[in-house]
Design an enzyme around this catalytic site. Structure first.
Site, PDB file in Angstrom:
ATOM      1  N   HIS A   1      59.172  73.716  18.829  1.00  0.00           N
ATOM      2  CA  HIS A   1      58.902  73.041  20.155  1.00  0.00           C
ATOM      3  C   HIS A   1      57.766  71.918  19.918  1.00  0.00           C
ATOM      4  CE1 HIS A   1      55.766  76.135  20.191  1.00  0.00           C
ATOM      5  NE2 HIS A   1      54.972  75.234  20.514  1.00  0.00           N
TER       6      HIS A   1
ATOM      7  N   HIS B   1      42.442  74.807  21.842  1.00  0.00           N
ATOM      8  CA  HIS B   1      43.274  76.177  22.255  1.00  0.00           C
ATOM      9  C   HIS B   1      43.387  77.230  21.070  1.00  0.00           C
ATOM     10  CE1 HIS B   1      46.400  73.966  20.257  1.00  0.00           C
ATOM     11  NE2 HIS B   1      47.488  74.888  20.572  1.00  0.00           N
TER      12      HIS B   1
END
Length: 314
Positions: A115, A179
């Site tokens: 992705h 993140h």
């Protein structure tokens, strides 16, 4: 010729754990605006810098950088699947040019991507197969990692090569910002996970892939409720980083070590090196100006979510 650039965070959690509708509408509007600017630019070639999440690259051979002379997206988390339209001769020429410039770039004629590559092509171009693409993997999770300086030099080398092509080139950077989702680490892995990280994870059974994806979804749901469950997002760092890019000061990042970056913003923040490579690449085309800056921390996607464009002025 002119060049355009767009850097965009990605998240496998899009559509699985989404923020409030007003936030989702805001993000979708930002992406739609970027898509319109890119369509107006009408790129003839895309250079896509993106990471992997142990779906295509493993510890059997883990290069810092790899150019896909052939590449296929696996369609994880419902992302687009299929072959990327890589112009083989152009990719080979790019690899030779980058190597001649002193950067040790690996190549793959059967690169498997996830992705991280598929989302920007879907979101910004409408699909995997819309424009010829040179897919460039930058290792963002598997230590030892490339540093900012080497990544910048990679981008500069690819920028110099593409600036000679007499084509409208679109540079895409995919990933970040701050993140740290639940990504396995070789040093902490049990025997089964170690085997997966050493290469058997390339062809996961569907049931195991579903369990893996569910773990990430569950982690996101917990993070929304309690942001102490994972490394916190760091909006201050994210915005400072974007400002450095906008001001053309990426060389200052050379002094930031990988260990510092992990501590400041999370172990998966190394994906921002795709942004550094993209900005270094467009700099080879001459003067440029940034536009379309957007940032918002989105716990549901376990990401400081950023979007930033730039266009050449010559």
């Amino acid at each position: 010729m002119h060049a355009y650039l767009h850097c965009l965070s990605h998240s496998p959690l899009v559509g699985y754990v989404d923020p409030a509708q007003e936030v989702l509408d805001e993000v979708n509007g930002v992406i739609a605006s970027a898509r319109e600017r890119i369509a107006a630019f009408s790129p003839e070639l895309v250079v896509l810098f993106a990471p992997d999440h142990y779906n295509g690259f493993f510890y059997d051979v883990m290069p810092p950088f790899c150019l896909g002379v052939g590449a296929t997206a696996i369609g994880d988390f419902g992302s687009a699947a299929g072959e990327l339209p890589v112009p083989v001769e152009l990719a080979e020429a790019c690899a030779h040019a980058v190597m001649k410039s002193g950067i040790d770039l690996a190549v793959s004629y059967c690169m498997q991507v996830d992705h991280g590559f598929a989302q920007p092509l879907e979101f910004l171009l409408g699909g995997l197969d819309k424009v010829p693409v040179l897919p460039v993997f930058i290792n963002g999770v598997a230590t030892p990692l490339p540093g900012f300086q080497r990544t910048r030099m990679l981008g500069e080398a690819i920028g110099r090569f593409t600036s000679t092509l007499n084509k409208r080139v679109l540079f895409l950077g995919s990933g970040g910002l701050s993140h740290q989702p639940p990504v396995p680490e070789l040093a902490k892995a049990d025997a089964h996970m170690r085997d997966r990280l050493l290469g058997s994870g390339k062809d996961l059974p569907a049931s195991e892939r579903e369990l893996r994806q569910q773990r990430v979804i569950s982690a996101a749901e917990k993070f929304v409720e309690d942001q102490r469950t994972l490394h916190p997002l760091n909006p201050i760092w994210d915005n400072q980083f974007m400002t450095l890019l906008e001001q053309g000061r990426i060389q200052e990042l050379d002094a930031v070590s990988n260990e510092e970056l992990s501590a400041i913003a999370g172990k998966s923040t190394h994906e921002i090196k795709t942004w550094v490579a993209a900005f270094a690449a467009i700099s080879a085309f001459g003067n440029w100006r940034s536009e379309g800056r957007y940032y918002r921390p989105i716990p549901e996607w376990i990401a400081g979510f950023g979007s930033l464009s730039a266009r050449t002025e010559n």
